[in-house]
Enzyme design. Structure first.
Site, PDB file in Angstrom:
ATOM      1  N   HIS B 118      41.230  49.733  39.003  1.00 14.05           N
ATOM      2  CA  HIS B 118      39.881  50.066  39.564  1.00 14.05           C
ATOM      3  C   HIS B 118      39.684  51.299  39.442  1.00 14.05           C
ATOM      4  O   HIS B 118      40.316  52.433  39.542  1.00 14.05           O
ATOM      5  CB  HIS B 118      40.023  49.554  40.898  1.00 14.05           C
ATOM      6  CG  HIS B 118      38.785  49.449  41.611  1.00 14.05           C
ATOM      7  ND1 HIS B 118      38.261  50.730  42.266  1.00 14.05           N
ATOM      8  CD2 HIS B 118      38.098  48.543  41.823  1.00 14.05           C
ATOM      9  CE1 HIS B 118      36.953  50.317  42.791  1.00 14.05           C
ATOM     10  NE2 HIS B 118      37.043  48.937  43.013  1.00 14.05           N
ATOM     11  N   ASP B 195      48.167  50.675  44.432  1.00 12.94           N
ATOM     12  CA  ASP B 195      46.754  50.118  44.952  1.00 12.94           C
ATOM     13  C   ASP B 195      46.916  48.684  45.484  1.00 12.94           C
ATOM     14  O   ASP B 195      47.304  47.751  44.889  1.00 12.94           O
ATOM     15  CB  ASP B 195      45.783  50.268  43.937  1.00 12.94           C
ATOM     16  CG  ASP B 195      44.482  49.779  44.303  1.00 12.94           C
ATOM     17  OD1 ASP B 195      44.329  49.137  45.352  1.00 12.94           O
ATOM     18  OD2 ASP B 195      43.523  49.950  43.426  1.00 12.94           O
ATOM     19  N   GLN B 198      44.156  44.342  46.409  1.00 15.34           N
ATOM     20  CA  GLN B 198      43.833  42.946  46.021  1.00 15.34           C
ATOM     21  C   GLN B 198      45.336  42.301  46.291  1.00 15.34           C
ATOM     22  O   GLN B 198      45.101  41.012  45.925  1.00 15.34           O
ATOM     23  CB  GLN B 198      43.574  42.815  44.607  1.00 15.34           C
ATOM     24  CG  GLN B 198      41.967  43.271  44.195  1.00 15.34           C
ATOM     25  CD  GLN B 198      40.855  42.591  44.869  1.00 15.34           C
ATOM     26  OE1 GLN B 198      41.040  41.609  45.598  1.00 15.34           O
ATOM     27  NE2 GLN B 198      39.766  43.144  45.109  1.00 15.34           N
ATOM     28  N   LYS B 221      38.867  43.791  53.002  1.00 15.76           N
ATOM     29  CA  LYS B 221      39.122  42.806  52.145  1.00 15.76           C
ATOM     30  C   LYS B 221      40.189  41.695  52.790  1.00 15.76           C
ATOM     31  O   LYS B 221      40.844  41.148  51.960  1.00 15.76           O
ATOM     32  CB  LYS B 221      39.748  43.351  50.705  1.00 15.76           C
ATOM     33  CG  LYS B 221      38.523  44.007  50.016  1.00 15.76           C
ATOM     34  CD  LYS B 221      39.134  44.643  48.430  1.00 15.76           C
ATOM     35  CE  LYS B 221      38.251  45.828  48.114  1.00 15.76           C
ATOM     36  NZ  LYS B 221      37.375  45.276  47.262  1.00 15.76           N
ATOM     37  N   CYS B 359      34.218  47.481  38.442  1.00 22.64           N
ATOM     38  CA  CYS B 359      34.751  48.812  38.432  1.00 22.64           C
ATOM     39  C   CYS B 359      35.955  49.151  37.801  1.00 22.64           C
ATOM     40  O   CYS B 359      36.667  50.202  37.693  1.00 22.64           O
ATOM     41  CB  CYS B 359      35.040  49.311  40.134  1.00 22.64           C
ATOM     42  SG  CYS B 359      33.466  49.250  41.152  1.00 22.64           S
TER      43      CYS B 359
HETATM   44  C1  PLP Z   1      42.269  46.986  42.919  1.00 23.68           C
HETATM   45  C2  PLP Z   1      41.134  47.762  43.831  1.00 23.68           C
HETATM   46  N1  PLP Z   1      41.083  49.002  44.118  1.00 23.68           N
HETATM   47  C3  PLP Z   1      40.400  49.721  45.012  1.00 23.68           C
HETATM   48  C4  PLP Z   1      39.143  49.124  45.494  1.00 23.68           C
HETATM   49  C5  PLP Z   1      38.426  49.855  46.450  1.00 23.68           C
HETATM   50  O1  PLP Z   1      38.508  49.355  47.562  1.00 23.68           O
HETATM   51  P1  PLP Z   1      37.379  50.041  48.715  1.00 23.68           P
HETATM   52  O2  PLP Z   1      35.794  50.111  48.063  1.00 23.68           O
HETATM   53  O3  PLP Z   1      37.524  49.090  49.993  1.00 23.68           O
HETATM   54  O4  PLP Z   1      37.926  51.665  48.837  1.00 23.68           O
HETATM   55  C6  PLP Z   1      39.088  47.897  45.113  1.00 23.68           C
HETATM   56  C7  PLP Z   1      37.838  47.272  45.674  1.00 23.68           C
HETATM   57  O5  PLP Z   1      36.988  46.821  45.039  1.00 23.68           O
HETATM   58  C8  PLP Z   1      39.922  47.036  44.363  1.00 23.68           C
HETATM   59  O6  PLP Z   1      39.670  45.797  44.141  1.00 23.68           O
END
Ligand code: PLP
Lengths: 154, 406
Positions: B118, B195, B198, B221, B359
């Site tokens: 992401h 990270d 998910q 999430k 993203c």
């Molecule tokens: C794998 C992953 N990393 C990071 C993020 C970013 O999370 P946040 O927007 O809550 O900071 C997301 C969310 O879309 C994600 O799916």
């Protein structure tokens, strides 16, 4: 059936969008540097298109476009090229402004827009308005640029 | 027994949207009453700032706030002082990258990651490439986004200072072998940064067992409030790292010469008034999920995802990118239909999914398409919802997708 009837028939309008999506018109860019160009990349979706226009003596001689885009972006841009080629800048601006009224859900003159009335309901889906206007915004900017260039020469 | 019907009663969103099929849980999740109530109670009867107020309400706010830290620590199996609250995964990742830049990395060092990450797990590292000569390299991933440990071993070398990877990928749902990767990293004197955006909401995460150095995840999430998240780090590493933000609440003392003595971790990472009600809600979310059981949630999602996948495989008009992944989103396209157009048709049928590149903007180098539709599930989704989604998917054609405008 008159053209007017055709252009109020949802089935026909849907066919028109499909047709312009599958076989977009004026869908090839040129290397000719006398064309003004705009690259439009949507920040919120994948749409990424380039529009080129050749304008001289205040008349739009040609418009072309290419890029990656959804049905609504592609078909609306394709129809835009058909509508505006051959028009003077003021004529084109009137059509563009009418189109923007339509996609904002405001009053508009359907006669000016011809096939592009196919997008009359897009305003009901706020997230797709940008699709229906990406190519039109490009030409709007090009027309403005052309006008300022023209003003400069006078 | 996993009683989905009963679970759904916890969520006012379902009562308020009885016809909606919500399959956009990878983006954010609905909130159950215990979370909503925890936040509302704070607004209605608990409002006060934290950090040593001299009156009972403020003491109580401190207790609630620190209580949330204890709940999160239990949730991921660490010490409460290894939990710093942030605004989300993105904030946590930026903090980790900043902290590593200033303490652990030098020019020429390498960060090893994947092309499936992401943006919030790539851009902070790309900035280090620009700022201080660190290099980002990639472990290859297979066509469904999975990293194989042999490939990671081959990509590993002495300059690698960290493996940075999502435990579960947000588009394809690939589950990475974190424990093996952690071992590999540590054998080479490198760190492992995970990270968990998910993964933490969907499966048991035991940072001790996995031997993770840093973990980032988001509250929203996992049934928690927006604008909340966690930065976990092994305490010794948190102590060594510098905070990205300076301000109140995180310094012990400072003078006009600019000499600042910071508090210890985790407080030093929480400059300014924190999102108190959010953190309290996040604690309630962790407690809620633990009361159902993370293993139960994981099993249930696997079962539902399997049911979904079997049905999607039978649809001739659908290209299905990740049929073999056990969990995570169903990623697909309707053949010949632009993803956003197809998602528009599903929306017209009351089904909420997401289209685009999610993203993960360099993932297309692996799956060969830069846009997909992602249907992502959570504990409260049902077979009936899957059936409705599959039926609507079977109806996606160019014609039906354009038909929504008439
Ligand atoms: C794998 C992953 N990393 C990071 C993020 C970013 O999370 P946040 O927007 O809550 O900071 C997301 C969310 O879309 C994600 O799916």
């Amino acid at each position: 059936m008159s053209v007017k009837d055709l252009l109020t028939n949802p089935d026909i309008l849907r066919e028109l969008i499909m047709d312009h999506y599958q076989y977009p018109h004026n869908h090839e860019l040129t290397k000719d540097t006398s064309y003004l160009r705009r690259h439009m990349a949507s920040e919120s979706c994948i749409d990424d298109i380039t529009v080129q226009a050749k304008i001289d003596d205040g008349i739009i001689r040609d418009i072309r476009f290419d890029g990656v885009a959804c049905t609504i972006s592609t078909a609306s841009t394709s129809m835009m090229t058909d509508l505006l080629i051959g028009k003077t800048i003021p004529e084109a601006q009137e059509i563009v402004s009418d189109y923007f009224h339509m996609v904002a859900g405001e009053d508009y003159d359907a006669d000016l827009l011809e096939e592009a009335v196919a997008f009359k309901n897009v305003y009901k889906q706020a997230n797709r308005i940008k699709c229906a206007t990406i190519g039109w915004n490009a030409i709007k900017e090009i027309l403005q640029e052309s006008e300022t260039q023209h003003d400069g020469q006078e | 027994m996993f009683d989905v019907k009963k679970i759904r009663e916890d969520y006012p969103m379902f009562a308020n949207h009885p016809d909606l099929v919500y399959f956009d849980n990878g983006a954010t999740t609905f909130k159950p009453k215990p979370v909503i109530n925890a936040v509302m109670d704070f607004y209605n009867s608990g409002t006060s700032n934290v950090h040593r107020g001299d009156y009972p309400l403020s003491v109580h706010a401190d207790q609630l706030y620190d209580g949330a830290r204890v709940k999160i620590a239990k949730f991921i199996n660490c010490d409460p002082k290894e939990v710093a609250f942030t605004a989300g995964t993105t904030a946590s990742m930026n903090q980790i990258a900043y902290g590593m830049e200033h303490v652990f990395l030098k020019p020429g060092d390498v960060i090893l990651t994947t092309r499936t990450e992401h943006a919030s797990n790539l851009l902070p590292w790309y900035r280090l490439e620009k700022n201080c000569g660190i290099k980002v390299e990639y472990i290859p991933a297979d066509s469904q986004g999975r990293v194989h440990i042999e490939d990671a071993e081959n990509a590993m070398h002495d300059k690698v200072k960290a493996i940075v990877i999502a435990c579960v990928n947000n588009v394809l749902g690939a589950v990475q072998p974190i424990k093996e990767l952690a071992k590999l990293a540590h054998e080479h004197g490198a760190y492992i940064v995970v990270d968990g955006a998910q993964s933490v909401p969907h499966r048991k995460t035991d940072v001790k067992d996995l031997d993770i150095d840093f973990l980032a995840f988001s509250g929203h999430k996992m049934c928690g409030p927006g604008g909340t998240g966690v930065l976990y780090g092994k305490y010794e590493l948190l102590e060594r790292m510098d905070p990205i933000s300076l301000g109140g609440g995180m310094n012990a003392r400072f003078d006009s010469c600019g000499d600042v003595i910071l508090k210890s971790a985790p407080e030093k990472y929480e400059a300014g008034t924190p999102n108190i009600e959010g953190v309290i809600g996040l604690g309630a979310a962790a407690e809620y999920l633990m009361s159902i059981g993370m293993d139960n949630i994981h099993e249930r999602e696997k079962q539902l995802r399997g049911y979904f996948a079997e049905k999607v495989k039978q649809l001739d008009n659908i290209e299905f990118y990740n049929p073999d992944n056990e969990t995570g989103p169903v990623a697909f396209n309707a053949k010949g239909v632009f993803a956003q157009d197809a998602a528009g048709y599903l929306a017209s049928q009351g089904i909420a999914v997401r289209s685009g590149n999610h993203c993960a903007k360099i993932l297309h180098e692996i799956i060969g398409t830069d846009q997909t539709i992602r249907a992502s599930l959570y504990l409260y989704n049902t077979e009936e919802e899957v059936d409705r989604c599959v039926k609507a998917m079977s109806e996606i054609t160019l014609e039906s997708a354009i038909g929504i405008f008439f």
